[in-house]
Enzyme design. Structure first.
Site, PDB file in Angstrom:
ATOM      1  N   ASP A  10      -3.881  79.567  15.330  1.00  0.00           N
ATOM      2  CA  ASP A  10      -2.773  79.108  16.154  1.00  0.00           C
ATOM      3  C   ASP A  10      -2.006  78.055  15.361  1.00  0.00           C
ATOM      4  O   ASP A  10      -2.592  77.195  14.719  1.00  0.00           O
ATOM      5  CB  ASP A  10      -3.378  78.496  17.440  1.00  0.00           C
ATOM      6  CG  ASP A  10      -2.379  77.688  18.239  1.00  0.00           C
ATOM      7  OD1 ASP A  10      -1.895  78.225  19.245  1.00  0.00           O
ATOM      8  OD2 ASP A  10      -2.092  76.528  17.867  1.00  0.00           O
ATOM      9  N   ASP A 106       3.178  82.581  17.403  1.00  0.00           N
ATOM     10  CA  ASP A 106       2.403  81.584  16.665  1.00  0.00           C
ATOM     11  C   ASP A 106       0.886  81.719  16.851  1.00  0.00           C
ATOM     12  O   ASP A 106       0.149  80.790  16.587  1.00  0.00           O
ATOM     13  CB  ASP A 106       2.866  80.164  17.032  1.00  0.00           C
ATOM     14  CG  ASP A 106       2.675  79.867  18.504  1.00  0.00           C
ATOM     15  OD1 ASP A 106       2.338  80.793  19.257  1.00  0.00           O
ATOM     16  OD2 ASP A 106       2.861  78.712  18.908  1.00  0.00           O
ATOM     17  N   GLU A 107       0.430  82.849  17.329  1.00  0.00           N
ATOM     18  CA  GLU A 107      -1.013  83.050  17.483  1.00  0.00           C
ATOM     19  C   GLU A 107      -1.388  84.438  16.970  1.00  0.00           C
ATOM     20  O   GLU A 107      -0.734  85.413  17.316  1.00  0.00           O
ATOM     21  CB  GLU A 107      -1.409  83.007  18.966  1.00  0.00           C
ATOM     22  CG  GLU A 107      -1.359  81.652  19.607  1.00  0.00           C
ATOM     23  CD  GLU A 107      -1.585  81.771  21.098  1.00  0.00           C
ATOM     24  OE1 GLU A 107      -2.548  81.202  21.602  1.00  0.00           O
ATOM     25  OE2 GLU A 107      -0.789  82.477  21.755  1.00  0.00           O
TER      26      GLU A 107
END
Lengths: 410, 380
Positions: A10, A106-107
């Site tokens: 993350d 973003d993960e």
């Protein structure tokens, strides 16, 4: 099945971190990425750790953040850049395994089962991932480690984000001493409403949920009840899938309008734009859809109005006008006449565009040719090289939206 | 009101009018059956926003006594429980009586049901149809016309007019057409003694016709059909079936039918149905239910279907004759089977005009003017 080695990687304050590493002058200042305050998109999309020290929160209005932290540096979002960087992160992660699932911008999930002999133990790999992302993109990554996706996700959200190393492992062994102590609202899949329901049932922590008799949960929420109970017990069989975006069920497009639209004429203009956009994207993915749905939200946030309805189309289509006519039919039938804040059009029941039933009344071959001509023109001369004449009116949004991704500037 | 009635004719009438009763009626009282008794007969009525059905039980017919005792009167009874109650009564005779407070008492043998009835004053006045535009058909013929066309109506509400069957009477010829825009069924019959009656653009909801078809028995008795601008009435001796017509203009369909062909296949219907049915076993999984047909030489058809995840099926079929150009065409197997069944003759002739054009199927002997048209599936 349940004993793999899964990482969730993350990015910390992704948009803000990207902006900071792109512009070193910002390094020691509180920075937020926010939309245009003149418009509805004027909310905080990401706040850097320094800004967060001032209690600036993601998704709050820009003016609220500025009150908390007067020195706040505001940066306009550059969505295209973030998407490119997200892709670069995937490429970095693919150095460690080919099993990478892009979970959000973003993960990303990684399945590292069986790679210990290649890259060393899990903590070494996690450090290496952090280092490589930091070095190449200047973004700080946190890593949650678990035997499945759910535990990896909770390890990251609840622990890795809070500790020094930014790495945390959650296993079935010490799950009871760590995860079970957390409030149930922290669990993946439990939102505020679910948390309220649970609290009324005397379930406060994830451990309470894990020990709650599953048959009662199942009786009340069906399959979802069982799934939540499984998650609380650290059970999750879902594989890391590299093909998140394949086997799509629907193509949709939604937009929050720059101001409340009050007349049918204005709404029709954006409806046509949305229909064309959805049709264009369905064509790009080689789909035709058989069902069209229209969602509309009223302007008054305190007294929510609006609807979400669908209609079966005569035949599967990816022609903009077909979608528009169906959407208009729904609008005429269900719109209560109150000002409108946002509109969304979705095409579902997708099937391959290559095979389709011809129609007696619809000149489908001509429609295909027309669509293809428009797509070719756009490909060559840009997205706004050819638009519907109605979009030239004030209510039209195509030109504005052509410069944006997800409602924010590229 | 009081009647002593045979259970069977009562049951049959209830079942007829139940076809018009919706579980979610627009007016609450329409969830009931209206019963009216006069000296000669008992009339049952059921109605919804689209259709109204009246079924009449004469007290005596052809020497058979249906009703033994009548005290005239009327009542509306909840339809939900009535069929089951009447069906399960112990004796063959039923005594049904209504007191002044609209309490209904149903007695048979030792069983007694007390139901809450409603005053017929509350029941809406049903439209009285006034028209001279009437003609007659034999019931079995009407049922066949419905069977041969009604299956092709559209089930999608995107173009409501296509959910009905188009009726046209012109030059002593009655024509029925139904299409869902992918296939079309058309049937014509020659009429006598229509007294120069003509009409066009009469579009009967497909649902109404399928209910009518269920109610009518396959007999050779006549049925009177009366048409107005917005309603159609079908009337037999003991039945009155009124349907709303669909609003709007039915599309001109005659120009859609190709009048020339490039490939003509003459084949046994039953063989073709069976082999397409087999091929479609694998095709049912994909949305268009696609079967591919390829001509081979002078008299062989190759029929294939494949689903990438399941498998492949291939079969050859000997035809009577294939004339004209070679052809490869894909189509929806269900449309083909429906059409062949509707035609119902031993041999059919299929006229193709290329892989992307609609094709038509007709009986080999041209004495029954029935035509089935199917548009192919485009594959790249």
């Amino acid at each position: 099945m349940d004993n793999k080695l899964i990482f969730l990687v993350d990015m910390q304050s992704f948009y803000a971190s990207v902006e900071k590493s792109a512009n070193p002058k910002l390094q020691d200042h509180p920075v937020v990425v926010a939309g245009d305050p003149e418009r509805r998109s004027g909310i905080i999309l990401a706040a850097c750790p320094i800004a967060k020290q001032y209690d600036v929160e993601t998704a709050e209005a820009l003016w609220q953040a500025q009150q908390k932290c007067p020195d706040l540096i505001i940066v306009r979002p550059r969505m295209k850049l973030y998407i490119e960087l997200s892709y670069q992160i995937t490429q970095i992660l693919e150095r460690f395994t080919d099993q990478v699932e892009v979970f959000s911008v973003d993960e990303q999930f990684l399945d590292l089962t069986g790679t210990e002999r290649l890259f060393g133990d899990r903590y070494t790999v996690a450090h290496n991932i952090q280092d490589e992302i930091q070095e190449e993109l200047g973004v700080y990554a946190r890593v949650g480690i678990g035997p499945n996706k759910v535990l990896a996700k909770i390890a990251c959200d609840a622990f890795a984000k809070k500790n020094e190393q930014g790495i945390f492992e959650l296993t079935h062994h010490h799950m009871k001493d760590t995860m079970w102590k957390l409030p149930v609202g922290k669990m993946f899949g439990v939102g505020s409403r679910m948390e309220k329901h649970f609290s009324r049932m005397g379930i406060q922590t994830i451990g309470d949920l894990a020990n709650y008799p599953v048959q009662y949960l199942k009786k009340r929420w069906g399959i979802n009840g069982e799934v939540l109970s499984n998650i609380a017990n650290g059970i999750d069989y879902s594989p890391v899938s590299t093909q998140t975006h394949n086997g799509q069920k629907a193509v949709g497009h939604h937009m929050t309008l720059p101001r409340d639209y009050e007349t049918l004429e204005d709404i029709k203009i954006v409806l046509l734009e949305l229909s064309e956009e959805v049709a264009k994207r369905a064509r790009a993915k080689n789909y035709r859809g058989h069902t069209l749905s229209l969602g509309l939200r009223g302007a008054n946030v305190n007294d929510p109005t609006g609807f979400h309805r669908q209609i079966k189309l005569t035949s599967p289509t990816n022609y903009g006008m077909d979608l528009f006519h169906a959407a208009l039919q729904l609008l005429n039938k269900h719109w209560d006449g109150l000002p409108v804040r946002s509109v969304g059009v979705t095409l579902s029941q997708l099937q391959s565009a290559d095979v389709y039933q011809l129609s007696l009344f619809n000149p489908s071959v001509e429609k295909d040719q027309l669509s293809k001509a428009m797509d070719d023109i756009r490909k060559k001369f840009g997205q706004t090289a050819i638009v519907r004449a109605s979009s030239l009116q004030e209510a039209g949004q195509v030109f504005d939206r052509a410069q944006k991704i997800g409602g924010h500037y590229k | 009101m009081k009647i002593l009635i045979e259970r069977e004719p009562l049951m049959a009438s209830i079942q007829n009018v139940m076809k018009a009763i919706s579980s979610k009626p627009t007016i609450p009282i329409l969830s009931g059956i209206k019963l009216e008794a006069n000296q000669q007969e008992v009339t049952l009525t059921g109605s919804n926003s689209d259709i109204t059905i009246e079924s009449i039980i004469p007290s005596e017919e052809d020497g058979v006594v249906n009703i033994h005792e009548i005290v005239p009167g009327s009542v509306v009874i909840q339809a939900k429980f009535l069929p089951e109650i009447i069906r399960k009564l112990p004796e063959n005779q039923v005594e049904l009586s209504v007191d002044d407070d609209m309490n209904v008492l149903i007695k048979s043998g030792h069983a007694e049901f007390k139901l809450n009835g409603q005053d017929t004053e509350e029941y809406p006045q049903l439209p009285v149809l006034q028209t001279d535009n009437s003609f007659h058909l034999q019931i079995d013929l009407l049922k066949m016309l419905i069977r041969q066309t009604n299956f092709a109506v559209s089930v999608s509400e995107t173009r409501p007019i296509l959910t009905g069957v188009h009726l046209k009477l012109e030059n002593e010829q009655l024509e029925l057409v139904a299409t869902d825009s992918h296939r079309l069924a058309s049937r014509k019959i020659n009429m006598t003694d229509t007294d120069g009656l003509t009409f066009n653009n009469v579009v009967i909801p497909g649902k109404s016709l399928s209910e009518l078809n269920k109610i009518l028995d396959d007999t050779q008795e006549p049925i009177q059909i009366s048409v107005t601008d917005n309603q159609i009435l079908f009337r037999t001796k003991h039945l009155y079936f009124l349907s709303r017509l669909l609003d709007g203009n039915y599309p001109e369909t005659s120009r859609l039918i190709p009048n020339q062909s490039k490939t003509v296949v003459n084949v046994n219907s039953k063989d073709l149905i069976e082999s397409i049915d087999r091929a479609s076993l694998l095709a049912k999984d994909n949305r268009n239910n696609i079967v591919k047909l390829v001509t081979q030489g002078q008299n062989i058809l190759q029929i294939t279907s494949h689903s990438p995840e399941i498998g492949y099926v291939e079969e050859t079929l000997e035809t009577n004759a294939i004339e004209g150009e070679e052809l490869k065409i894909s189509f929806n197997a269900k449309y083909m089977i429906d059409a062949l069944k509707a035609i119902g003759t031993d041999q059919v002739s299929i006229n193709f005009t290329g892989a992307m054009r609609p094709f038509i199927m007709q009986p080999d002997e041209d004495d029954e003017p029935i035509l089935q048209l199917i548009t192919p599936v485009r594959t790249y």
